[in-house]
Design a protein around this motif. Structure first.
Motif, short mmCIF file in Angstrom:
data_model
loop_
_atom_site.label_atom_id
_atom_site.label_comp_id
_atom_site.label_asym_id
_atom_site.label_seq_id
_atom_site.Cartn_x
_atom_site.Cartn_y
_atom_site.Cartn_z
N ILE A 187 0.85 -1.19 0.00
CA ILE A 187 0.00 0.00 0.00
C ILE A 187 0.89 1.24 0.00
O ILE A 187 1.75 1.40 0.87
CB ILE A 187 -0.94 0.02 1.22
CG1 ILE A 187 -1.81 -1.24 1.24
CG2 ILE A 187 -1.80 1.28 1.21
CD1 ILE A 187 -2.68 -1.44 0.02
N ILE A 188 0.68 2.09 -0.99
CA ILE A 188 1.44 3.32 -1.13
C ILE A 188 0.56 4.50 -0.73
O ILE A 188 -0.52 4.69 -1.27
CB ILE A 188 1.91 3.50 -2.60
CG1 ILE A 188 2.76 2.30 -3.03
CG2 ILE A 188 2.67 4.82 -2.76
CD1 ILE A 188 3.04 2.25 -4.52
N ASP A 189 1.01 5.27 0.25
CA ASP A 189 0.24 6.43 0.73
C ASP A 189 0.20 7.53 -0.32
O ASP A 189 1.24 7.87 -0.91
CB ASP A 189 0.88 7.00 2.00
CG ASP A 189 0.73 6.08 3.20
OD1 ASP A 189 0.24 4.96 3.02
OD2 ASP A 189 1.12 6.50 4.30
N ILE A 190 -0.99 8.08 -0.54
CA ILE A 190 -1.13 9.25 -1.40
C ILE A 190 -2.06 10.25 -0.71
O ILE A 190 -2.88 9.88 0.14
CB ILE A 190 -1.70 8.89 -2.79
CG1 ILE A 190 -3.12 8.30 -2.67
CG2 ILE A 190 -0.78 7.96 -3.54
CD1 ILE A 190 -3.85 8.17 -4.00
N PRO A 191 -1.96 11.53 -1.06
CA PRO A 191 -2.89 12.53 -0.53
C PRO A 191 -4.20 12.50 -1.31
O PRO A 191 -4.25 12.01 -2.45
CB PRO A 191 -2.16 13.85 -0.75
CG PRO A 191 -1.30 13.60 -1.94
CD PRO A 191 -0.89 12.16 -1.87
N THR A 192 -5.25 13.02 -0.71
CA THR A 192 -6.55 13.09 -1.38
C THR A 192 -6.45 13.82 -2.71
O THR A 192 -7.16 13.47 -3.67
CB THR A 192 -7.57 13.80 -0.46
OG1 THR A 192 -7.75 12.99 0.72
CG2 THR A 192 -8.91 13.99 -1.14
N THR A 193 -5.59 14.81 -2.80
CA THR A 193 -5.45 15.58 -4.03
C THR A 193 -4.97 14.73 -5.20
O THR A 193 -5.16 15.11 -6.36
CB THR A 193 -4.48 16.75 -3.83
OG1 THR A 193 -3.25 16.26 -3.24
CG2 THR A 193 -5.08 17.81 -2.90
N ASP A 194 -4.35 13.59 -4.92
CA ASP A 194 -3.90 12.70 -5.99
C ASP A 194 -4.98 11.72 -6.44
O ASP A 194 -4.76 10.94 -7.37
CB ASP A 194 -2.68 11.88 -5.53
CG ASP A 194 -1.39 12.69 -5.56
OD1 ASP A 194 -1.47 13.90 -5.85
OD2 ASP A 194 -0.33 12.10 -5.27
N TYR A 195 -6.14 11.78 -5.78
CA TYR A 195 -7.25 10.87 -6.14
C TYR A 195 -8.53 11.68 -6.22
O TYR A 195 -9.41 11.58 -5.38
CB TYR A 195 -7.37 9.74 -5.11
CG TYR A 195 -8.32 8.64 -5.52
CD1 TYR A 195 -7.96 7.73 -6.52
CD2 TYR A 195 -9.57 8.51 -4.92
CE1 TYR A 195 -8.82 6.73 -6.90
CE2 TYR A 195 -10.45 7.50 -5.30
CZ TYR A 195 -10.07 6.61 -6.29
OH TYR A 195 -10.93 5.62 -6.67
N PRO A 196 -8.65 12.52 -7.26
CA PRO A 196 -9.83 13.39 -7.38
C PRO A 196 -11.10 12.59 -7.64
O PRO A 196 -11.09 11.59 -8.37
CB PRO A 196 -9.49 14.29 -8.56
CG PRO A 196 -8.49 13.52 -9.37
CD PRO A 196 -7.71 12.70 -8.38
N THR A 197 -12.19 13.02 -7.02
CA THR A 197 -13.50 12.39 -7.19
C THR A 197 -14.54 13.48 -7.40
O THR A 197 -14.33 14.63 -7.01
CB THR A 197 -13.88 11.55 -5.95
OG1 THR A 197 -13.81 12.38 -4.79
CG2 THR A 197 -12.95 10.36 -5.78
N PRO A 198 -15.69 13.15 -8.01
CA PRO A 198 -16.73 14.17 -8.22
C PRO A 198 -17.20 14.82 -6.92
O PRO A 198 -17.50 16.01 -6.89
CB PRO A 198 -17.86 13.38 -8.88
CG PRO A 198 -17.17 12.25 -9.58
CD PRO A 198 -16.03 11.87 -8.67
#
Length: 282
Positions: free
Chosen positions: A232-243
């Motif tokens: 599991i690689i940590d990412i910020p919310t900004t790297d996973y945009p959703t509607p």
């Protein structure tokens, strides 16, 4: 008899398992797109209590289906509450951490001012308002990050992807309490009885799993318990945009549960049970 709105959803299925005598009404019997039908079914059945375990829960899709989400999440619960008030029976309404904006890092208390970020949270908040406005005996149970062996949820998604991939990028800056649907079901049944015994217990309660964790750390626990070798690689919310915008802080202050004889459920043992159940089903 307890009347449950919902039949195939995660919590409704667990209520049916915990209390086989409960009548779980699915869409074939009553559809929440028709709030009047929900109202009339309660008057017709005259149950001892009502639990609303149905909702428009597709958070991203709700952004483009605001009217439908409002009908299901706001108008239908209000109609149920008016029928329950007319009969003098308690209503347990399941709500969500999405009524808050996720600011800060402190757990949100039930009386914290709501500030939803999107359509789903706004319509669920309107549903809460409608339940309170009906003036009947009720409990609004806000919960978060629901998981079980059925339905669409994070655990099942992680297990599927973890079996297919060597690594997964998962959001690490959203923190909340994963909550077993089985625990929510038992809590709803307990609360329904508590309200029958003491209508003064009416109010808003928070119920989420412990301990609080990030989605990424929850994913790591899932992989570990399932024996999957997926990093599991940590990412910020900004790297996973959703509607729909998600609250970064979904921590809920659950201290008020003690009034009902309840406490926060531990999610790790429930996760192990869910994984066992899924393995047995394959």
């Amino acid at each position: 008899m307890i009347l449950v709105f919902g039949k195939t959803g995660q919590v409704a299925r667990e209520i049916a398992r915990a209390d086989p005598a409960a009548l779980c009404a699915g869409r074939e019997r009553v559809d929440l797109i028709d709030p009047r039908a929900c109202h009339d079914l309660i008057l017709q059945m005259q149950p001892a209590a009502v639990i609303n375990a149905a909702a428009h829960t597709a958070v991203d899709r709700a952004e483009g289906e605001a009217d439908l989400a409002h009908t299901i999440n706001a108008e239908a619960p209000a109609a149920m509450a008016r029928a329950c008030a007319a009969l003098g029976v308690p209503l347990v309404q399941i709500s969500t951490d999405y009524v808050f904006d996720g600011a800060g890092s402190a757990p949100f208390a039930p009386d914290h001012p709501p500030a939803p970020l999107g359509v789903y949270g706004r319509t669920k908040l309107k549903g809460e308002d409608g339940v309170r406005a009906a003036g009947g005996v009720h409990a609004i149970l806000r919960t978060s990050w629901v998981f079980s062996a059925h339905g669409s949820n994070f655990v099942r998604t992680m297990l599927r992807l973890g079996a297919e991939r060597d690594s997964l990028r998962v959001v690490a800056d959203q923190i909340g309490g994963p909550t077993p649907a089985s625990a929510i079901a038992r809590a709803c049944l307990t609360i329904a009885q508590a309200l029958r015994d003491d209508p003064r217990a009416s109010g808003t309660y928070h119920f989420s799993g412990a301990p609080d964790v990030s989605w990424a750390d929850f994913a790591r626990a899932i992989m570990a318990q399932a024996g999957l070798d997926c990093r599991i690689i940590d990412i910020p919310t900004t790297d996973y945009p959703t509607p729909a915008r998600r609250p970064l802080n979904s921590r809920l202050d659950c201290a008020g549960l003690a009034r009902l004889g309840l406490q926060r459920p531990e999610w790790q043992p429930a996760l192990a049970q869910v994984i066992r159940e899924l393995k047995e089903a394959t």
